[in-house]
Design a protein around this motif. Structure first.
Motif, short mmCIF file in Angstrom:
data_model
loop_
_atom_site.label_atom_id
_atom_site.label_comp_id
_atom_site.label_asym_id
_atom_site.label_seq_id
_atom_site.Cartn_x
_atom_site.Cartn_y
_atom_site.Cartn_z
N ALA A 9 0.84 -1.20 0.00
CA ALA A 9 0.00 0.00 0.00
C ALA A 9 0.88 1.25 0.00
CB ALA A 9 -0.89 -0.01 1.23
N GLY B 179 1.85 2.44 -4.62
CA GLY B 179 0.67 1.64 -4.94
C GLY B 179 0.82 0.90 -6.25
N TRP C 21 -0.53 -1.82 -12.05
CA TRP C 21 -1.24 -1.70 -10.78
C TRP C 21 -1.96 -3.01 -10.50
CZ3 TRP C 21 -1.08 3.16 -8.20
CH2 TRP C 21 -0.41 4.15 -8.93
#
Ligand code: PRX
Length: 582
Positions: free
Chosen positions: A346, A386, A460
Motif C-alpha cells: 500500500a 501503490g 497496478w
C-alpha cells in the motif's frame, strides 16, 4: 502521486552510488540477454548456478571476500568467504556423488536457515541434481506431498525437524536417503540415516562441477493452484542470467553492498534473491536464521551495515505497527535501497519507509514461475506508490482480455500476461505438462493475476484470478487445506478461502460441514485447528473455522469457494446459476 526517489535520497544524503540503471528507456531499447551472459562471464555451453555464484568469484580473485554473514537465532555470528563456500559446497558435492546422486535426481532440503542449508543446496547444483528446498515450518503432510510429487530420492534435514520426516518416510517409496545436519553439534542419526558432519569430514574439498548447460534442471519450488495439490515449478541453470540481471538493475546491487533478503529459501524469493542474485553479483549477503522481530531486524541492519534490503509487505506492516520510534533509535544510515515483494504494498507502506527510515520501499512483482523480478519500481525513476512499477528490460508485460488480446487503453482491468521466454522462466510443472501448457495461451504466459496499466506503463495490481490464498506473502492452495480437514473423522466436507486481514493480507479460513452424529462445538473447532496445524504446519493450517450445515456446490459437485468468500465479505453473490444448493 509520484514519489521522486532521487529527491528523497538527496534529502537523506545516502545516495552513495549512482544507480546501475540510469536510463530506463535506453536500457530497454538496447537490451540484450546475450550481453548479460557475456557480462556474467558465460562463454561456452557451461552454465552452473553454483559455479556462477561461488567458484567464479574465487577464480576472479575475490575468494577472500565475505559471501555470507550468518546470524543465528541465538545471536551467534559466522562469516564465510567465497573460498569457504567453494570448499564447503565441493565437499558436499563429493558426498552426494559418492551416494550415487545423479543429474536431475530430486534432493529435498528441509531445514532452517543454517549455513549448511546453503552449502547443501549449492552442492546439489554442482552435481547437476535438482534442489528442492522446503519451508521448515511445514507439517509432515506438505512435505510428503511434495516429495511424492517429485519422486524425491533424498531429504536433508535437521535433528529438530527429523520427527516430521520420520512420520512420513514409510509413505515415500522414492526416498533412498535421509541426511541429518547438526549445525555445530553432533547428531545422533538413526540407523540407516546419514550424518552430514561425518560425511563432510571425510570428503575432499576439490570437485569437478557437472558440465550443466543453460537448459539443465537446477531447482524446483512448489506453488499452489486453485485445484489439486501443489505443482513443482522446475527451473534451469540458465536462470542465473535473469537473477544476475535483476540483481544488478532491479535490486541495484553494487560490489560493496551488504544485502539482506528476509525470505526463506523454502519460497522462491529466498533462493532467487536469497542466493542467486546477490551471489552471482559477488555481493556480501546477510542471512538471519530467525523470524520476524522489529527490534532484532533493525539491529541486524545496524550491526552488519546492510545497504540493500529486500522484504515483504506483511513485515513492513508489522514494522509500521511497532511505530517509527524503534527505527529512529537505531543507526540505519547504511541503507541505500529498500524493496518489497509478494503482496500488494500500500502507498502507506512506501511513505512510512521515508518517514521512519528515510527511504521509500520499492515494490516489485514476480512469481515462482517467472523465477525473477518481471515488474519493478526502478531506483532511477520516481516511485508511484501503490504501483508495482514498469516491466524489466527484456521483459514484455501486458494487460489482456478474455480473448487474450492486449488491452491498450490505460487503466482498464484485465489479466496480467507476459511474453513467454526469458532465462529465468520455469520450464515445466514437474510431471504435469498439461497444466504447464494451460498457462500459455494466445502467445502469452498467463500470470493468473488481475491488474491494469497506466498511460506511462506502470502496472497496478488488482487481485488474483483464482482461489489461491496469499497469507503473509505465501501462497496456500485451498485444496491442500481442505484435504487435510476432511481426513478428520468428524468432517464431511470443507471449503477454504482467504479472509482479508489487516496484517497478513489474508488468513486461511475454513468452512466445515460435519458428518452425521457430530455436533459443532468450541472444543471440536479447536480440535480441528489442532489437527490441521499438526498435519500442515502453522503457516498453512486455517486460523479460523466456521461450522456450516452444508457447502454451496456447483451441479457438478465442486465447492463454490467464491460464493463462500462473497458471503463472508457480505458482497453480492454474483452468478449462482450453476449452484446446486436448496
Ligand atoms: O498474486 C501475486 C502476488 O504473489 C503471487 C506470486 O507468488 P509466488 O509464486 O509465491 O511468488 C513469490 C515471488 C514474489 C503473484 O502472482 N504478488 C507478488 N508480488 C506482488 C504480488 N501482488 C501484488 N503486488 C506485488 N508486488
Amino acid at each position: 502521486m509520484a514519489m521522486d526517489y532521487a529527491e528523497i535520497v538527496k534529502e537523506v544524503g545516502s545516495l552513495r552510488a549512482p544507480p546501475n540503471l540510469d536510463d530506463y528507456e535506453r536500457t530497454r531499447r538496447e537490451w540484450s540477454w546475450d550481453r548479460v551472459r557475456a557480462d556474467l562471464g558465460l562463454r561456452d555451453d557451461f552454465v552452473n548456478q553454483a559455479y556462477q555464484c561461488i567458484d567464479r568469484h574465487v577464480y576472479d580473485g575475490r575468494g577472500e571476500k565475505t559471501a555470507m554473514i550468518w546470524e543465528g537465532a541465538d545471536g551467534a555470528i559466522e562469516r564465510y568467504t567465497f573460498e569457504d563456500m567453494r570448499r564447503q559446497t565441493n565437499r558436499f558435492a563429493n558426498v552426494l556423488r559418492k551416494l550415487g546422486v545423479r543429474k536431475a535426481d530430486r534432493v529435498f532440503i528441509f531445514a532452517d536457515r543454517i549455513p549448511e542449508l546453503y552449502f547443501a543446496l549449492f552442492g546439489v547444483l554442482k552435481v547437476g541434481a535438482i534442489g528442492a528446498p522446503l519451508f521448515s515450518a511445514f507439517g509432515p503432510e506438505p512435505v510428503a506431498e511434495r516429495v511424492k510429487r517429485a519422486e524425491g530420492m533424498m531429504i536433508i534435514t535437521t535433528p529438530a525437524l527429523l520427527p516430521k520426516v520420520n512420520a512420513i518416510r514409510g509413505d515415500l517409496p522414492s526416498l533412498k536417503h535421509v541426511m541429518v545436519i547438526g549445525h555445530r553439534a553432533a547428531v545422533t542419526a538413526a540407523e540407516g540415516d546419514l550424518d552430514y558432519g561425518a560425511l563432510m569430514a571425510e570428503a575432499s574439498d576439490e570437485f569437478e562441477i557437472e558440465r550443466t548447460g543453460a537448459e539443465d534442471w537446477s531447482i524446483m519450488h512448489f506453488t499452489s493452484g486453485t485445484t489439486g495439490l501443489p505443482k513443482g515449478a522446475a527451473h534451469v541453470h540458465g536462470a542465473v542470467v535473469g537473477h544476475y540481471a535483476t540483481g544488478k538493475y532491479a535490486l541495484d546491487l553494487h560490489p560493496d553492498d551488504v544485502f539482506w533478503c528476509t525470505a526463506d529459501p523454502g519460497w522462491v524469493t529466498g533462493t532467487s534473491y536469497g542466493m542467486f542474485a546477490p551471489w552471482s553479483n559477488g555481493v556480501t549477503q546477510v542471512i538471519y536464521e530467525g523470524g520476524f522481530g522489529a527490534t532484532r531486524w533493525y539491529d541486524i541492519i545496524q550491526r552488519h551495515r546492510v545497504t540493500v534490503w529486500y522484504t515483504a509487505p506483511t513485515a513492513i506492516r508489522m514494522l509500521m505497527k511497532g511505530g517509527s520510534r524503534i527505527a529512529k533509535q537505531r543507526d540505519l544510515s547504511s541503507l541505500r535501497y529498500m524493496m518489497s515483494v509478494g503482496e500488494p504494498l500500500a502507498p502507506a507502506g512506501v511513505v512510512w519507509g521515508v518517514e521512519a527510515i528515510g527511504l521509500p520501499f520499492h515494490d516489485n512483482w514476480w512469481q515462482t514461475e517467472t523465477g525473477a523480478v518481471m515488474i519493478t519500481n526502478f531506483p532511477a525513476l520516481p516511485i508511484r506508490p501503490g504501483s508495482m512499477g514498469l516491466a524489466f528490460p527484456g521483459i514484455e508485460a501486458a494487460i489482456i482480455d478474455d480473448e487474450f488480446q492486449e488491452i491498450t487503453q490505460p487503466m482498464q482491468e484485465g489479466q496480467l500476461a507476459l511474453r513467454p521466454g526469458g532465462p529465468s522462466m520455469f520450464r515445466t510443472y514437474w510431471q504435469d505438462e498439461e497444466r504447464y501448457n494451460s498457462r500459455f495461451k494466445g502467445g502469452w504466459y498467463l500470470t493468473g493475476d488481475r491488474a491494469k496499466r497506466d498511460a506511462d506503463g506502470y502496472f497496478w495490481f488488482i487481485g488474483r484470478d483464482d482461489d489461491v490464498i496469499n497469507t503473509a506473502g505465501h501462497l496456500v492452495g485451498p485444496f491442500e487445506v481442505e484435504s487435510a480437514l476432511i481426513a478428520h473423522p468428524a468432517v464431511a466436507e470443507a471449503g477454504v478461502i482467504g479472509k482479508p486481514d489487516a496484517m497478513a493480507m489474508e488468513i486461511v479460513k475454513a468452512f466445515v460441514a460435519l458428518k452425521d452424529g457430530y455436533e459443532p462445538s468450541e472444543e471440536l473447532r479447536r480440535e480441528l485447528i489442532g489437527h490441521a496445524r499438526q498435519r500442515l504446519g502453522p503457516g498453512v493450517a486455517p486460523r479460523e473455522i466456521e461450522f456450516v450445515s452444508s457447502l454451496p456446490k456447483t451441479r457438478s459437485g465442486k465447492i463454490m469457494r467464491r460464493l463462500l468468500k462473497a458471503r463472508e465479505l457480505g458482497l453480492p453473490e454474483g452468478d449462482t446459476s450453476t449452484l446446486e444448493e436448496d
